[in-house]
Enzyme design. Structure first.
Site, PDB file in Angstrom:
ATOM      1  CB  SER A   1      35.961  25.734  49.710  1.00  0.00           C
ATOM      2  OG  SER A   1      37.149  26.333  49.237  1.00  0.00           O
TER       3      SER A   1
ATOM      4  CG  ASP B   1      36.341  46.072  49.256  1.00  0.00           C
ATOM      5  OD1 ASP B   1      36.870  47.054  48.699  1.00  0.00           O
ATOM      6  OD2 ASP B   1      36.667  45.668  50.387  1.00  0.00           O
TER       7      ASP B   1
ATOM      8  CG  LEU C   1      44.557  41.371  46.393  1.00  0.00           C
ATOM      9  CD1 LEU C   1      45.310  40.360  45.528  1.00  0.00           C
ATOM     10  CD2 LEU C   1      44.758  42.778  45.831  1.00  0.00           C
ATOM     11  CB  SER C   2      37.889  42.372  47.550  1.00  0.00           C
ATOM     12  OG  SER C   2      38.036  43.656  48.038  1.00  0.00           O
TER      13      SER C   2
ATOM     14  CG  ASP D   1      34.461  52.411  51.075  1.00  0.00           C
ATOM     15  OD1 ASP D   1      35.060  52.790  52.100  1.00  0.00           O
ATOM     16  OD2 ASP D   1      34.309  51.196  50.789  1.00  0.00           O
TER      17      ASP D   1
ATOM     18  CD  GLU E   1      33.032  41.560  54.878  1.00  0.00           C
ATOM     19  OE1 GLU E   1      32.942  40.837  53.879  1.00  0.00           O
ATOM     20  OE2 GLU E   1      33.867  41.370  55.779  1.00  0.00           O
TER      21      GLU E   1
ATOM     22  CG  HIS F   1      40.912  54.012  54.761  1.00  0.00           C
ATOM     23  ND1 HIS F   1      40.277  53.205  55.675  1.00  0.00           N
ATOM     24  CD2 HIS F   1      42.069  53.386  54.446  1.00  0.00           C
ATOM     25  CE1 HIS F   1      41.026  52.130  55.909  1.00  0.00           C
ATOM     26  NE2 HIS F   1      42.122  52.208  55.181  1.00  0.00           N
TER      27      HIS F   1
ATOM     28  CB  SER G   1      35.509  38.555  52.465  1.00  0.00           C
ATOM     29  OG  SER G   1      35.960  39.869  52.500  1.00  0.00           O
TER      30      SER G   1
END
Ligand code: GLA
Length: 383
Positions: A66, A170, A123-124, A35, A158, A33, A126
């Site tokens: 996908s 991320d 774990l990112s 960035d 995002e 927390h 996106s």
């Protein structure tokens, strides 16, 4: 993996794939927390990630498929797109939309995605799908973006297309990751350096709490707003662009300006966590995992007590790690409120760790966690 995905691509699209790309997920080793407060973070890329196989088509259509989700979608080439529902393909669609604001895409494209990052686990996944799409389009259409531009573009998607107010960490980590390196990133200037992270005697364990993360978006945005309140109050006496410009000493001089005790707790976390990253980078560069581990526990404590983004599930994992003799340090990673914790575990104890943490966690939380062991891997690449 590449051949298998090319075969699946052929089976689905009836044409040969022309390129394959990979973008990892990430863990943040420390600096949580931070960035969006313009300070230092220390993420690294993991070896779980997203693969994208593509080939141009002559139909003036973008096709998204996908292997992870049943919904597939086609869009005619257009000059802009809008978000439709909450399906996965909005992430790559948002990237097309952002790129089309300044560049031209004149050929249709068939895209096949596959990912092995657990979704909504912190774990990112996106950031990974956003960056891989931007990276692939950059290569396919020779758009001339630098890596930094790719990361910033993905963050914009995002923020604006998906609607989550995240910082740059991320997208930056999954774009710039390098094998066996941690990235020490200044989120204000985007200057970064790579620090060797060869855990040697340790392995990086990622413990997924498997907690459904429902509240995370609203709570995340609430924390962002609380930090802005702290900044505005401090700015009554001094001039700051972001909270992380303050050293702990200077913060102590001005913290009386923050009147709400909750906001004070949030700001205290930010200032102390930012300092911990500097100490952690030093420990890592000296291969001092004992010091690094202590900083990880201190970070977790602060996220639990001051920032209040942990929760029973993450705390249970870290509590287990703290009393398990072969873990040197553990903490929640990412936004929190569920998702994953990380730990550095002595090599050779992987099976024992899983065998012991599983019943411990199950008894307290009511369901099982999942544990992955990951190397520190590379960022976005053509494979
Ligand atoms: C999420 C956000 C990041 C960062 C972390 C917390 O992962 O996407 O930008 O704010 O939470 O450190």
């Amino acid at each position: 993996m590449k051949t298998e995905l090319s075969d699946k691509f052929f089976a689905h699209y009836q044409q040969q794939a022309t390129a394959t790309y990979f973008t990892p997920g990430r863990v943040n080793l420390i600096g949580e927390h931070i960035d969006y407060n313009g300070g230092l973070v220390m993420p690294c890329a993991v070896t779980l990630g997203t693969w994208l196989v593509v080939a141009p088509n002559q139909d003036q259509v973008i096709r998204f498929k996908s292997l992870n989700f049943s919904e597939e979608q086609s869009f005619p080439l257009a000059s802009s797109y809008t978000k439709t529902g909450s399906e996965w393909f909005n992430y790559p669609l948002g990237v097309f939309n952002e790129i089309l604001k300044t560049k031209k895409i004149t050929t249709g494209l068939d895209l096949l995605f596959y990912g092995n990052i657990p979704v909504a686990s912190g774990l990112s996944s996106s950031a990974s799908i956003e960056v891989i799409t931007a990276y692939a389009l950059n290569e396919q259409f020779d758009l001339g973006y630098s890596r930094q531009e790719i990361a910033l573009l993905a963050q914009k998607v995002e923020n604006e297309f998906i609607g989550v107010n995240c910082g740059i960490m991320d997208q930056f980590a999954v774009t710039f990751g390098e094998k066996n390196k941690a990235i020490v990133l200044n989120c204000d200037t985007l200057k970064y350096r790579l620090v060797d992270c060869k855990p040697g005697d340790y392995v990086l364990a990622i413990i997924n709490t498997n907690k459904p993360r429902k509240l995370s978006e609203s709570k995340y945005n609430e924390r962002v707003a609380e930090c802005q309140t702290a900044l505005a109050q401090l700015n009554q006496e001094i001039t700051l662009n972001n909270l992380c410009e303050l050293t702990a000493d200077k913060f102590a001089l001005h913290s009386h300006l923050i009147t709400d005790p909750v906001i004070l707790k949030r700001a205290t976390h930010v200032i102390t966590e930012n300092d911990r990253v500097t100490l952690a980078a030093k420990a890592l560069s000296e291969d001092n995992f004992e010091d690094f581990g202590r900083l990880m526990y201190a970070s977790h404590q602060s996220l639990k007590d001051l920032y209040e983004v942990s929760g029973e599930e993450l705390d249970t994992v870290v509590e287990f790690c703290a009393q398990y003799p072969h873990v040197v340090g553990a903490r929640m990673t990412g936004a929190g409120f569920g998702g994953c914790a990380i730990a550095f575990l002595a090599k050779g104890y992987e099976d024992d760790f899983v065998a012991k943490i599983t019943p411990y966690y199950e008894e307290k939380v009511g369901y099982a966690p999942e544990v992955y062991f990951s190397d520190i891997g590379n960022g976005a690449s053509t494979i």
